[in-house]
Design a protein around this motif. Structure first.
Motif, PDB file in Angstrom:
ATOM      1  N   PHE A  49      20.834  46.718  94.924  1.00 57.71           N
ATOM      2  CA  PHE A  49      21.338  45.747  93.945  1.00 57.71           C
ATOM      3  C   PHE A  49      20.492  44.471  93.942  1.00 57.71           C
ATOM      4  N   SER A  50      20.106  44.010  95.138  1.00 59.22           N
ATOM      5  CA  SER A  50      19.289  42.788  95.248  1.00 59.22           C
ATOM      6  C   SER A  50      17.943  42.959  94.565  1.00 59.22           C
ATOM      7  N   CYS A  51      17.445  44.193  94.557  1.00 63.76           N
ATOM      8  CA  CYS A  51      16.156  44.487  93.907  1.00 63.76           C
ATOM      9  C   CYS A  51      16.328  44.902  92.442  1.00 63.76           C
ATOM     10  N   GLY A  52      17.551  44.844  91.935  1.00 66.15           N
ATOM     11  CA  GLY A  52      17.804  45.157  90.528  1.00 66.15           C
ATOM     12  C   GLY A  52      17.972  46.622  90.208  1.00 66.15           C
ATOM     13  N   GLU A  53      17.995  47.490  91.227  1.00 66.86           N
ATOM     14  CA  GLU A  53      18.107  48.937  91.014  1.00 66.86           C
ATOM     15  C   GLU A  53      19.584  49.355  91.113  1.00 66.86           C
ATOM     16  N   HIS A  54      20.350  49.030  90.078  1.00 68.49           N
ATOM     17  CA  HIS A  54      21.795  49.295  90.117  1.00 68.49           C
ATOM     18  C   HIS A  54      22.129  50.789  90.037  1.00 68.49           C
ATOM     19  N   VAL A  55      21.228  51.586  89.423  1.00 73.81           N
ATOM     20  CA  VAL A  55      21.487  53.037  89.300  1.00 73.81           C
ATOM     21  C   VAL A  55      21.457  53.691  90.676  1.00 73.81           C
TER      22      VAL A  55
END
Length: 579
Positions: free
Chosen positions: A106-112
């Motif tokens: 999530f912190s790296c923007g990879e919510h999938v």
């Protein structure tokens, strides 16, 4: 009476033996040392050697690595750690490590990836649910966050706080308020963070009453001694312009921290009370770079460029470290004066110190060189800028071309920006409408004004209508101008009437100009600017009798002309002259 004592062998059973420090293999210790030194890439590369030697890291060490990846937004290294888990037989790493993996993605923007991991977890605890909820909220994904929240088997105060703050940060203030009310009705309990989201709503909406209600609720909840919470309340009052209430909160605090001092200084500076801001700054016991920057920014924002630069010199002499906002404020001050020499010195300091400027500083550089008359320097800064995908870079360059009379070039650059796929914002349209107005490009200006809503979904505000007033008024289209103002969805303010007076002076439209000027005088009877504008309308039409009446009225109402100032540079010294 004989003393009672235990035999040594019995006593030793109850005596706590000191724990021996955990001895790690050298390669594991080396990995942790590299990680602590900020060399994450090299640390993660050690994982291959660990697997080759048949060594497995424990859960706490894996969690430490994943936390470092999350903090530095290092997705590639985070994926390597995840791969290492799979290759060492831990495809299901357990709840503890899975929570850290989810946070990293999530912190790296990879919510999938994060959601897939969450769905595969065999055992989820409340922390797992809150972890995903917080991840969605931080990415502004409130729809999946709301769906997850509704499906949570158990909710705690963290769950509710996350939703309130998430809605507030995304601009959905009505939903934030609804959630906050539901939260209080549920009687889940409150923490200091429970008030943060709703205070944010009060600030964004400039709703002083809401801020006061939250302040009362803080008292009822018994959080008076909480310095962080009181600082937030003070900041909310200051941003809403209620400096009296902000000062009261400050005075009631036993030991205000640096954040509180800085918030109050910034508040006074924001609303133009630089005397109070400077006095408070002088009393501040432990000054920091943020406080210095707040004072410099306040001087620059209020047109006191020479004070801003003098304060900057003192800051540098006392060895405080400037940041992006400090440099931006100094460049703004140089543009206000304008002082090319000072501006070049600030620019040189940026280069020599190896400081990598962000878009705020770059746009301030372009604006400074434009105000100082060096359009070629503006173009150089624009061309050398590393991030051409930011609209903040294009807006000042378009404005610079317009200020120097290159209206057609400004229009061409605006169209080029759109072709690059960069979405214009409200400032972009203020800039291009001004460019069209000052270059006599009536048809193009009207086309841009219509395209705001039709093509870009931006609703025009008062500033855009002031530009439209200037555009149509300079062309002498007063009937069309009044028709457009009649359709204006927002309430007119001084900017509209001032623009109208200005164009009426150009064309000698005494009737309409005097009406507009009288509206300004009604809004602010003590402002000298309104009387001077009305006087200019009468003078443009040759009505000197009315000019004298206006000047007499101005004198009777004690409306003094604002003091003008100039800046002269001689022998490396700057002097401010007032008139």
């Amino acid at each position: 009476m004989p003393s009672f004592s235990l035999p040594n062998n019995v006593l030793s059973r109850f005596t706590a033996k000191p724990k021996k420090p955990t001895k790690r293999p050298c390669i594991v210790q080396s990995l942790l040392d590299l990680c602590s030194q900020g060399q994450l890439y090299q640390a993660v590369n050690q994982l291959y050697l660990l697997r080759k030697k048949g060594l497995r890291l424990n859960s706490k060490t894996i969690a430490f690595l994943l936390r470092q990846c999350a903090n530095t937004r290092s997705l590639k290294e985070g994926k390597w750690v995840h791969l290492h888990l799979k290759l060492t037989g831990r495809k299901d790493p357990g709840t503890f490590v899975s929570n850290y993996l989810i946070n990293m993605y999530f912190s790296c923007g990879e919510h999938v990836f994060a959601r897939k991991l969450f769905d595969k977890m065999s055992l989820k605890n409340l922390y797992s649910w809150n972890n995903v909820l917080s991840g969605y909220a931080k990415l502004g994904m409130l729809k999946p966050a709301r769906k997850l929240f509704d499906n949570m088997p158990e909710k705690d105060v963290v769950s509710w706080n996350t939703m309130v703050i998430g809605y507030a940060q995304s601009g959905n203030y009505d939903e934030a308020l609804r959630f906050y009310r539901r939260f209080r009705q549920e009687c889940v309990g409150l923490t200091a963070f429970s008030f943060s989201g709703i205070l944010m709503v009060g600030v964004r909406l400039k709703d002083v009453e809401l801020t006061r209600q939250v302040h009362c609720q803080v008292f009822v909840a018994g959080y008076q001694p909480n310095v962080v919470l009181w600082s937030s309340i003070l900041d909310a009052y200051a941003k809403c312009g209620e400096m009296g209430d902000a000062q009261k909160v400050f005075d009631e605090m036993s030991v205000p921290d640096n954040c509180t001092w800085t918030a109050l200084i910034s508040g006074y500076a924001r609303w133009g009370d630089m005397g109070s801001a400077k006095e408070l700054f002088d009393w501040m016991p432990n000054k920091n770079s943020i406080a210095w920057t707040s004072l410099i920014s306040g001087y620059a924002r209020n047109g006191l460029g020479h004070h801003a630069l003098q304060t900057f010199r003192k800051m540098m002499l006392l060895c405080f470290t400037p940041d992006q906002f400090t440099f931006s404020s100094c460049l703004t001050a140089c543009a206000i004066i304008p002082s090319l020499k000072q501006g070049k010195q600030v620019h040189a300091h940026l280069i020599l110190s190896g400081f990598r400027p962000n878009m705020i500083v770059v746009s301030s550089l372009i604006d400074m060189y434009s105000k100082c008359g060096l359009l070629e320097y503006c173009k150089r800064v624009f061309v050398l800028a590393y991030n051409k995908q930011d609209v903040m870079l294009w807006n000042p360059m378009i404005s610079a071309l317009a200020q120097h009379g290159y209206g057609e070039e400004a229009v061409h650059l605006f169209n080029e920006m759109v072709m690059w796929g960069i979405k214009p914002n409200r400032v972009s349209f203020v800039v291009i409408l001004n460019a069209c107005s000052h270059s006599g490009l009536l048809e193009k200006g009207l086309a841009f004004f219509r395209s705001m809503t039709d093509e870009h979904g931006i609703l025009p505000d008062v500033e855009h209508y002031a530009c439209l007033t200037d555009l149509l008024g300079r062309a002498g289209h007063f009937d069309e101008l009044m028709h457009e103002l009649g359709k204006m969805p927002c309430k007119s303010d001084r900017r509209i009437w001032s623009a109208l007076v200005g164009v009426c002076s150009i064309h000698g439209n005494e009737e309409l100009g005097s009406k507009a000027a009288h509206r300004i005088i009604e809004m602010d009877p003590q402002s000298s600017g309104a009387y001077l504008l009305l006087s200019s309308v009468y003078a443009a039409s040759g009505n000197w009798v009315s000019v004298e009446k206006v000047r007499r009225l101005m004198h009777e109402r004690c409306a003094r002309k604002e003091q003008a100032s100039s800046w002269i540079e001689m022998d490396n010294n700057g002097q401010a002259l007032s008139s």
